[in-house]
Write a protein that holds these residues in place. Sequence first.
Motif, short mmCIF file in Angstrom:
data_model
loop_
_atom_site.label_atom_id
_atom_site.label_comp_id
_atom_site.label_asym_id
_atom_site.label_seq_id
_atom_site.Cartn_x
_atom_site.Cartn_y
_atom_site.Cartn_z
N ALA A 63 0.84 -1.20 0.00
CA ALA A 63 0.00 0.00 0.00
C ALA A 63 0.87 1.26 0.00
CB ALA A 63 -0.94 0.00 1.21
N GLU A 64 1.91 1.26 0.82
CA GLU A 64 2.81 2.41 0.88
C GLU A 64 3.54 2.60 -0.45
OE1 GLU A 64 5.16 1.78 4.42
OE2 GLU A 64 3.36 1.88 5.68
N ALA A 65 3.94 1.51 -1.09
CA ALA A 65 4.61 1.60 -2.40
C ALA A 65 3.62 2.12 -3.44
CB ALA A 65 5.16 0.24 -2.81
N GLY A 66 2.38 1.67 -3.38
CA GLY A 66 1.36 2.14 -4.31
C GLY A 66 1.08 3.62 -4.14
N ILE A 67 1.02 4.08 -2.91
CA ILE A 67 0.79 5.50 -2.64
C ILE A 67 1.98 6.32 -3.10
CG2 ILE A 67 0.62 7.18 -0.75
CD1 ILE A 67 -1.36 5.15 0.57
N ALA A 68 3.19 5.83 -2.86
CA ALA A 68 4.40 6.54 -3.32
C ALA A 68 4.41 6.66 -4.84
CB ALA A 68 5.65 5.82 -2.82
N ALA A 69 4.02 5.58 -5.53
CA ALA A 69 3.95 5.62 -7.00
C ALA A 69 2.89 6.62 -7.45
CB ALA A 69 3.66 4.22 -7.55
N LEU A 70 1.76 6.62 -6.78
CA LEU A 70 0.68 7.55 -7.10
C LEU A 70 1.16 8.99 -6.93
CD1 LEU A 70 -2.32 8.12 -7.74
CD2 LEU A 70 -2.79 7.79 -5.32
N GLU A 71 1.88 9.25 -5.85
CA GLU A 71 2.42 10.60 -5.59
C GLU A 71 3.37 11.03 -6.71
OE1 GLU A 71 2.25 13.01 -3.12
OE2 GLU A 71 0.62 12.01 -2.06
N ARG A 72 4.17 10.08 -7.21
CA ARG A 72 5.13 10.39 -8.28
C ARG A 72 4.43 10.63 -9.63
NH1 ARG A 72 7.82 6.17 -5.87
NH2 ARG A 72 7.22 4.74 -7.54
N GLN A 73 3.38 9.88 -9.88
CA GLN A 73 2.74 9.89 -11.21
C GLN A 73 1.62 10.90 -11.35
OE1 GLN A 73 1.58 5.80 -11.55
NE2 GLN A 73 3.69 5.06 -11.52
N VAL A 74 1.00 11.28 -10.25
CA VAL A 74 -0.16 12.18 -10.30
C VAL A 74 0.11 13.35 -9.36
CG1 VAL A 74 -2.66 12.36 -9.91
CG2 VAL A 74 -1.68 10.19 -10.72
N ALA A 75 0.18 14.56 -9.92
CA ALA A 75 0.54 15.73 -9.11
C ALA A 75 -0.65 16.36 -8.39
CB ALA A 75 1.23 16.77 -9.99
N ASP A 76 -1.78 16.44 -9.07
CA ASP A 76 -2.93 17.15 -8.53
C ASP A 76 -3.61 16.36 -7.41
OD1 ASP A 76 -5.02 19.31 -8.75
OD2 ASP A 76 -6.25 17.53 -9.16
N PRO A 77 -3.84 16.97 -6.24
CA PRO A 77 -4.47 16.27 -5.12
C PRO A 77 -5.84 15.67 -5.45
CG PRO A 77 -3.44 18.27 -4.33
CD PRO A 77 -3.37 18.31 -5.84
N ALA A 78 -6.68 16.40 -6.17
CA ALA A 78 -8.00 15.86 -6.53
C ALA A 78 -7.84 14.62 -7.41
CB ALA A 78 -8.85 16.92 -7.23
N ASP A 79 -6.88 14.69 -8.33
CA ASP A 79 -6.63 13.53 -9.20
C ASP A 79 -6.04 12.36 -8.41
OD1 ASP A 79 -7.66 14.81 -11.41
OD2 ASP A 79 -5.69 15.50 -12.14
N GLN A 80 -5.30 12.67 -7.36
CA GLN A 80 -4.78 11.59 -6.51
C GLN A 80 -5.93 10.87 -5.82
OE1 GLN A 80 -1.93 13.55 -3.94
NE2 GLN A 80 -0.25 13.22 -5.39
N LEU A 81 -6.90 11.61 -5.32
CA LEU A 81 -8.07 10.99 -4.68
C LEU A 81 -8.86 10.18 -5.70
CD1 LEU A 81 -9.37 13.86 -2.35
CD2 LEU A 81 -7.90 11.90 -1.75
#
Length: 194
Positions: A65-83
């Motif tokens: 889960a932490e690796a997935g969130i870290a990848a998401l943080e790297r690939q998607v900049a916008d907070p709304a898009d992260q959600l």
Amino acid sequence: MLGPTTTYDEILSCARSLLIEGGYNGFSYADIAKVVGIRNASIHHHFPSKSDLVRTLVARYREEAEAGIAALERQVADPADQLRAYIGYWEACIADASAPFCVCALLASQIPVLPEEVALEVRAHFRALSAWLTSVLERGARQGGLHLTDTAKAEAEAFMASVHGAMLSARAYGDPRMFGVITRPLLERLTARG
């Protein structure tokens, strides 16, 4: 590159599937032995007790889960898009039944009967997810793309509870679409222009 699957990994994978199907008390080493094609003694060699097995499973789940969130943080900049991406991940997993339920959400409902070392891992997952969601919501509110009606921490807890509740509803109704029915309005509220 991933190496060949080991017996250790097969045991964890099988236990994860059985856990999602029937909860902590819904499987035994005999069930795993039958599926993996090994003897109970082989499982005990890797995991002396069921609590060792499930604690290891949850620790690995948290790392994923932490690796997935870290990848998401790297690939998607916008907070709304992260959600949106976070919800989209679960929506896809529920739709194709590849991961129809968060292991930690399932185990959280069973904390009264869990060994303490397993409960500690589950609580740590919730704390980490809440901290990440809080940071996303704070960043989104600062940048103006997310509109909060409470503190970022309170919104993060409500968001997390809604996502986990949506998983539960999808399971209860036997309808994967229920997840989106519940989570879409949540995103719409957070991203609505005030």
